[in-house]
Design a protein around this motif. Structure first.
Motif, mmCIF file in Angstrom:
data_model
loop_
_atom_site.group_PDB
_atom_site.id
_atom_site.type_symbol
_atom_site.label_atom_id
_atom_site.label_comp_id
_atom_site.label_asym_id
_atom_site.label_seq_id
_atom_site.Cartn_x
_atom_site.Cartn_y
_atom_site.Cartn_z
ATOM 1 N N ALA A 264 -17.930 -8.828 -2.754
ATOM 2 C CA ALA A 264 -18.875 -8.080 -3.590
ATOM 3 C C ALA A 264 -19.587 -8.969 -4.601
ATOM 4 N N GLY A 265 -19.018 -10.138 -4.870
ATOM 5 C CA GLY A 265 -19.606 -11.033 -5.863
ATOM 6 C C GLY A 265 -19.433 -10.544 -7.287
ATOM 7 N N VAL A 266 -18.285 -9.888 -7.535
ATOM 8 C CA VAL A 266 -17.976 -9.412 -8.882
ATOM 9 C C VAL A 266 -16.586 -9.902 -9.275
ATOM 10 N N SER A 267 -16.218 -9.662 -10.516
ATOM 11 C CA SER A 267 -14.907 -10.096 -11.005
ATOM 12 C C SER A 267 -13.855 -9.023 -10.750
ATOM 13 N N LYS A 268 -12.593 -9.427 -10.855
ATOM 14 C CA LYS A 268 -11.510 -8.444 -10.749
ATOM 15 C C LYS A 268 -11.607 -7.441 -11.897
ATOM 16 N N ARG A 269 -12.026 -7.912 -13.037
ATOM 17 C CA ARG A 269 -12.177 -7.006 -14.178
ATOM 18 C C ARG A 269 -13.168 -5.885 -13.828
ATOM 19 N N THR A 270 -14.274 -6.261 -13.196
ATOM 20 C CA THR A 270 -15.263 -5.263 -12.783
ATOM 21 C C THR A 270 -14.651 -4.294 -11.775
ATOM 22 N N PHE A 271 -13.858 -4.821 -10.850
ATOM 23 C CA PHE A 271 -13.190 -3.959 -9.871
ATOM 24 C C PHE A 271 -12.365 -2.900 -10.594
ATOM 25 N N TYR A 272 -11.565 -3.334 -11.569
ATOM 26 C CA TYR A 272 -10.673 -2.399 -12.262
ATOM 27 C C TYR A 272 -11.408 -1.479 -13.240
ATOM 28 N N GLU A 273 -12.668 -1.760 -13.512
ATOM 29 C CA GLU A 273 -13.475 -0.815 -14.275
ATOM 30 C C GLU A 273 -13.855 0.394 -13.414
ATOM 31 N N HIS A 274 -13.810 0.200 -12.100
ATOM 32 C CA HIS A 274 -14.221 1.261 -11.171
ATOM 33 C C HIS A 274 -13.066 1.910 -10.422
ATOM 34 N N PHE A 275 -12.019 1.142 -10.156
ATOM 35 C CA PHE A 275 -10.912 1.631 -9.327
ATOM 36 C C PHE A 275 -9.574 1.227 -9.920
ATOM 37 N N THR A 276 -8.565 2.048 -9.673
ATOM 38 C CA THR A 276 -7.226 1.730 -10.181
ATOM 39 C C THR A 276 -6.510 0.725 -9.290
ATOM 40 N N GLY A 277 -6.973 0.593 -8.053
ATOM 41 C CA GLY A 277 -6.350 -0.347 -7.125
ATOM 42 C C GLY A 277 -7.020 -0.275 -5.770
ATOM 43 N N LYS A 278 -6.450 -0.985 -4.812
ATOM 44 C CA LYS A 278 -7.027 -1.062 -3.463
ATOM 45 C C LYS A 278 -7.105 0.315 -2.799
ATOM 46 N N ASP A 279 -6.039 1.093 -2.899
ATOM 47 C CA ASP A 279 -6.035 2.411 -2.256
ATOM 48 C C ASP A 279 -7.094 3.328 -2.860
ATOM 49 N N ASP A 280 -7.260 3.268 -4.162
ATOM 50 C CA ASP A 280 -8.266 4.079 -4.843
ATOM 51 C C ASP A 280 -9.659 3.715 -4.346
ATOM 52 N N CYS A 281 -9.916 2.434 -4.163
ATOM 53 C CA CYS A 281 -11.206 1.968 -3.651
ATOM 54 C C CYS A 281 -11.409 2.459 -2.217
ATOM 55 N N PHE A 282 -10.353 2.369 -1.412
ATOM 56 C CA PHE A 282 -10.449 2.827 -0.029
ATOM 57 C C PHE A 282 -10.743 4.323 0.027
ATOM 58 N N LEU A 283 -10.073 5.105 -0.796
ATOM 59 C CA LEU A 283 -10.301 6.555 -0.801
ATOM 60 C C LEU A 283 -11.728 6.881 -1.236
ATOM 61 N N ALA A 284 -12.252 6.115 -2.182
ATOM 62 C CA ALA A 284 -13.649 6.304 -2.601
ATOM 63 C C ALA A 284 -14.590 5.959 -1.449
ATOM 64 N N LEU A 285 -14.267 4.917 -0.703
ATOM 65 C CA LEU A 285 -15.057 4.552 0.468
ATOM 66 C C LEU A 285 -15.005 5.666 1.513
ATOM 67 N N TYR A 286 -13.826 6.208 1.752
ATOM 68 C CA TYR A 286 -13.662 7.290 2.729
ATOM 69 C C TYR A 286 -14.517 8.484 2.337
ATOM 70 N N ARG A 287 -14.479 8.847 1.055
ATOM 71 C CA ARG A 287 -15.303 9.966 0.574
ATOM 72 C C ARG A 287 -16.791 9.666 0.744
ATOM 73 N N ALA A 288 -17.202 8.444 0.366
ATOM 74 C CA ALA A 288 -18.621 8.079 0.443
ATOM 75 C C ALA A 288 -19.109 8.060 1.892
ATOM 76 N N ALA A 289 -18.328 7.456 2.791
ATOM 77 C CA ALA A 289 -18.720 7.390 4.199
ATOM 78 C C ALA A 289 -18.759 8.790 4.804
ATOM 79 N N SER A 290 -17.796 9.615 4.463
ATOM 80 C CA SER A 290 -17.761 10.986 4.971
ATOM 81 C C SER A 290 -18.924 11.800 4.423
ATOM 82 N N GLY A 291 -19.259 11.578 3.149
ATOM 83 C CA GLY A 291 -20.399 12.270 2.547
ATOM 84 C C GLY A 291 -21.704 11.889 3.223
ATOM 85 N N SER A 292 -21.850 10.621 3.568
ATOM 86 C CA SER A 292 -23.042 10.159 4.266
ATOM 87 C C SER A 292 -23.150 10.798 5.649
#
Length: 196
Positions: free
Chosen positions: A45-73
């Motif tokens: 993504a070209g961002v820092s880990k700090r930026t990642f944790y500003e958006h997600f609590t962890g890897k699973d949280d990011c994956f679930l957000a991806l699942y929701r976004a892909a399903s919404g699309s």
């Protein structure tokens, strides 16, 4: 108490969120979720880990957000494919064809999403149920009260279609999911009590 930097514009936050989801999609689709690291996602993504944790609590949280976004699309594609001037059977088959073609356009991603969601325990089950409910609601809205499609039957149709997709993925046919449209439509017609 720390707050976000006031110099960070909302559009930049949204952009980072989207870039992280895109990166999760690329990395997890190529490596599988278990082998995916936050370090690999932020590097992509070209961002820092700090930026990642500003958006997600962890890897699973990011994956679930991806699942929701892909399903919404995919659901947007489904909704946009409905032509209310056509008979409901045509609407359903055309819309399901567009939905399945949308899924097939990213075969590695759809394979990863449909399979990996089952490995995330209760949080994964809840998000999967939420997405399936949205699809069932779409069917009910499209068919309306003209036939015997109940909320339970709509969910059964979604479950049946989901299993058809999983079966195609297991056979290595994720890039040809649109071929399932006639069978998926038949499932809906059967559960809606249609004669044809």
């Amino acid at each position: 108490m720390k707050t976000r930097e006031s110099s960070t514009a909302p559009s930049a936050q949204t952009d980072h969120h989207g870039r992280l989801l895109d990166a999760m999609a690329l990395v997890a689709a190529s490596q599988g979720l278990a082998a995916t690291s936050i370090a690999a996602v932020v590097a992509e993504a070209g961002v820092s880990k700090r930026t990642f944790y500003e958006h997600f609590t962890g890897k699973d949280d990011c994956f679930l957000a991806l699942y929701r976004a892909a399903s919404g699309s995919a659901l947007r594609t489904l909704r946009e494919a409905v032509d209310p001037t056509q008979p409901w059977q045509h609407q359903v088959e055309h819309a399901l064809g567009a939905y399945l073609a949308h899924l097939a356009s990213g075969p590695q991603l759809v394979r990863m999403l449909f399979v990996e969601i089952h490995h995330l325990g209760q949080p994964g089950a809840e998000v999967r149920r939420e997405v399936m409910q949205s699809l069932a609601d779409f069917m009910l809205q499209t068919i309306q009260d003209r036939l015997a499609l109940t909320p339970d039957r709509a969910m059964a149709a979604v479950g049946g279609i989901h299993e058809l997709v999983l079966q195609a993925i297991e056979r290595g046919e994720a890039d040809h999911l649109e071929r399932l449209a006639p069978e998926a439509s038949a499932v809906v017609r059967l559960l809606a009590g249609a004669q044809k």
